[in-house]
Design an enzyme around this catalytic site. Structure first.
Site, PDB file in Angstrom:
ATOM      1  N   GLY A 413      47.051  47.000  47.457  1.00  0.00           N
ATOM      2  CA  GLY A 413      46.322  48.253  47.391  1.00  0.00           C
ATOM      3  C   GLY A 413      44.900  48.046  46.899  1.00  0.00           C
ATOM      4  N   SER A 414      44.394  49.049  46.205  1.00  0.00           N
ATOM      5  CA  SER A 414      42.984  49.031  45.793  1.00  0.00           C
ATOM      6  C   SER A 414      42.667  47.967  44.755  1.00  0.00           C
ATOM      7  CB  SER A 414      42.576  50.406  45.259  1.00  0.00           C
ATOM      8  OG  SER A 414      42.631  51.368  46.293  1.00  0.00           O
ATOM      9  N   ALA A 415      43.678  47.298  44.206  1.00  0.00           N
ATOM     10  CA  ALA A 415      43.413  46.200  43.267  1.00  0.00           C
ATOM     11  C   ALA A 415      42.662  45.070  43.948  1.00  0.00           C
ATOM     12  CB  ALA A 415      44.725  45.689  42.678  1.00  0.00           C
ATOM     13  N   LYS A 417      40.057  45.533  45.911  1.00  0.00           N
ATOM     14  CA  LYS A 417      38.691  45.954  46.211  1.00  0.00           C
ATOM     15  C   LYS A 417      37.618  45.111  45.529  1.00  0.00           C
ATOM     16  CE  LYS A 417      39.813  50.695  47.550  1.00  0.00           C
ATOM     17  NZ  LYS A 417      39.924  52.098  47.128  1.00  0.00           N
TER      18      LYS A 417
END
Length: 668
Positions: A413-415, A417
């Site tokens: 997921g957004s980890a 980014k």
């Protein structure tokens, strides 16, 4: 001429007859006997060379059967019996009993045996044959052995190597446990067998079997089952039953229990299938063997080599024991990990039995400080052996406590980014000062995307630059930047960060992937990959390590698990410049101060990090489960990066739920 020819033939015949009539000497007979001895021809030795007196005294059962059995039981090989004949021609009289020294060496299961033996030869008549015969006794087999003596083999136990954490705290040690048992005269089997069976997870039939063994006496302790030192509740319950007690015994212990169970694993009694595979390595049916984790991975290193002793018990001399051969025991090698057991337990406790995993790494050395999987199992329980019903219970548990999640991979997921941002900054496609004006919570490039679009949870104030995009975890910003950098740049950047490569680590971890085939095929897949979804999967330890370049000005070190491994070895360098790393460090602090990880903005310590949420949707449901991530570190004095993932946080406040847990660990 004919006359001389007949004379010659006559002389030859006389010589032959003289040779045939010449009797063998005792040395000749002993030499022939020894040749058979070296070839283990016991029957022929007995029949043709042993004196009648020896046969009467010992018989073929002692000579042939016992010798054969001892050779087999003691694994006697490479027998070498040496007798050197004298150079002198000596005439022996029938009444003589010459004595000759022989030197005997052999290999046994307990090592070499070497001794001297005086062999007496007697002249007698045996089976119509007058000749020299060996006066034999059992000391020909082993030194000092008599017919009445017993030959025994005993095991000299070795110690299994132990496992310690970086601070010498015990993780898997040779400790103490308990043997639960019954004193029959005090135990009412009819009334209490079923109750005790339930407490000890055995059957009443098993208890009855133990109590009816031939050696059992009314006042004698009868062992029923081992109980780990951590199972105090079982001890308390069982001693309430009259006639039930316990003794302390040596036992493998796992002091940190569930918090380290998936890493340490456990040892347990070897089963038939396992024994078949390793019996050539000296394992026996009563041995234990590593079943999971490091106990299994390091079995060869941790396992000790038991010693063995061959002895003669002198039954007529007050049971004196004479050691014939002895192979000393070799203890297994202990290992020290880089794991911080207290930090590991604190992390595991913070997860509170929720389904998930966590890893912590020292960004300056690559040392792994935490590797945990939740929920877990008690290795102490497995070490003493779990019954089939208990094992089935754990197997059927929907939370899957037997599954090692830190070795698996998940969509980050957004980890991811900050990694996407690092790739874009280095490629020059991301300008950190450039902002987008983005309206609404859903966006798509154009109609060519069809029904595909990008949604976001927060709507930060425009214009949205890199700092705001990370702080508010804006998927739309990263989708736009992914299109700017293109699939080749993102793919190559992710490969540089270790995607698709075997993770250089001493414990087997599943490889992180960009996609199922390692490529990015469509724009939809490109933007999904940029914020950690699509087909991207990542190992939790790799995720923690991937933040290290942001703190190390571009270096990611090889992960280290064992204290004696080299530390600070570069896995990849040049991943991000010092200037760009400084930008990301400031942005990740902003995530905690004003962004999606405000729950980590605690007074006890200044933290930075990044949240992540992964939607796991199925075609059968409108919504779906969500996994929550947070990767955090202490902003000013970073001793470790902690990455944590908790499954099914959709009804628990999203990734904030994980942020609180990481803050709880790092704030202590």
């Amino acid at each position: 001429m004919k006359k001389w020819r007949y004379i010659g033939i006559f002389l030859i015949v006389i010589a032959i007859l003289a040779a045939c009539s010449k009797k063998e000497t005792p040395e000749d007979r002993l030499s022939a006997y020894i040749k058979l001895w070296n070839d283990a021809e016991f029957t022929k030795m007995y029949d043709e060379y042993v004196s009648e007196a020896s046969k009467d005294a010992f018989g073929s059962s002692e000579y042939i059967d016992r010798t054969t059995k001892l050779y087999k039981d003691l694994t006697i090989t490479d027998v070498k019996v040496v007798f050197t004949k004298s150079d002198e021609d000596k005439n022996y009289k029938p009444e003589d009993q010459p004595e000759f020294p022989v030197h005997i060496t052999m290999e046994t299961v307990a090592g070499p045996v070497e001794f001297e033996k005086k062999v007496i030869m007697t002249y007698s008549k045996s089976s119509e044959d007058e000749n020299w015969f060996v006066e034999w006794d059992p000391s020909f087999i082993l030194p000092d052995l008599t017919k009445a003596d017993k030959v025994g083999i005993s095991t000299i136990s070795s110690k299994r190597g132990e496992i310690f954490d970086r601070n010498a705290l015990p993780l898997a040690i040779n400790g103490k446990g308990y043997e639960a048992g019954i004193v029959p005269e005090k135990f009412n089997e009819e009334r209490d067998a079923e109750k005790l069976a339930t407490i000890l997870s055995v059957t009443p039939e098993f208890i009855n079997k133990q109590l009816t063994q031939s050696w059992v006496k009314p006042d004698q302790f009868v062992p029923i089952k081992k109980v780990a030192s951590t199972q105090e509740m079982i001890i308390e319950k069982m001693i309430e039953v009259p006639g039930v007690t316990y003794t302390q015994v040596e036992m493998r212990e796992y002091p940190y229990g569930e918090s380290l169970s998936h890493l340490t694993g456990y040892i347990s009694r070897i089963n038939a299938d396992e024994l078949e595979k390793v019996k050539a390595q000296g394992y026996g049916e009563n041995d234990s063997i590593g079943k999971r984790g490091l106990e299994q991975l390091l079995e060869e290193q941790l396992r000790g080599q038991d010693g063995i002793r061959i002895y003669i018990e002198k039954t007529k001399q007050e049971a004196e024991r004479i050691t014939i051969a002895e192979k000393t025991a070799a203890d297994g090698n202990s290992v020290t990990l880089t794991i911080d057991a207290e930090l590991q337990q604190r992390t595991f406790n913070a997860m509170n039995g929720e389904v998930g995993t966590a890893a912590a790494v020292d960004p300056k050395t690559g040392e792994m400080l935490v590797l945990t999987s939740s929920p877990a199992f008690d290795p102490n329980e497995f070490m003493i052996g779990v019954g089939s019903s208990r094992y089935q219970e754990l197997t059927d548990d929907p939370l899957q406590p037997l599954l090692n999640r830190f070795a698996a991979t998940y969509a980050p997921g957004s980890a991811i980014k900050p990694i996407t941002a690092a790739i874009g900054l280095e490629a020059g496609t991301i300008d950190p000062s450039k902002g987008y004006t983005i309206e609404g919570k859903r966006w798509k490039k154009d109609e060519s995307w069809g029904n595909f679009g990008v949604t976001r949870v927060y709507t930060p104030p425009n214009p949205i630059d890199l700092k705001k995009a990370l702080a508010y975890s804006d998927n739309i910003y990263f989708a736009k930047e992914a299109l700017e950098m293109g699939k080749d740049t993102l793919t190559e950047g992710l490969k540089r960060f270790g995607f698709g490569a075997d993770i250089p680590f001493s414990y087997p971890l599943r490889t992180s992937q960009i996609s199922n085939d390692g490529t990015i095929g469509t724009e939809a897949q490109l933007v999904d990959t940029s914020y950690g979804q699509g087909q991207m999967l990542m190992n939790i330890a790799h995720l923690a390590s991937s933040y290290a370049p942001i703190l190390n000005d571009g270096k990611m070190f090889k992960m280290v698990l064992f204290k004696d491994e080299p530390k600070g070895e570069v896995w990849v360098e040049g991943l991000i410049s010092a200037d760009n790393a400084a930008i990301l460090r400031a942005d990740l602090r902003e995530v905690v101060v004003n962004g999606s990880a405000k729950d980590a903005n605690i007074p006890s310590v200044k933290l930075s990090g990044k949240t992540g949420t992964t939607e796991l949707k199925s075609s059968q449901e409108k919504g779906g489960k969500e996994n929550g991530f947070f990767v955090g570190y202490q902003t000013d004095e970073t001793s470790y990066i902690l990455a944590m993932m908790i499954e099914s946080i959709e009804d628990k406040g999203g990734s904030s739920y994980v942020v609180k847990k990481v803050a709880q660990v790092m704030g202590n």
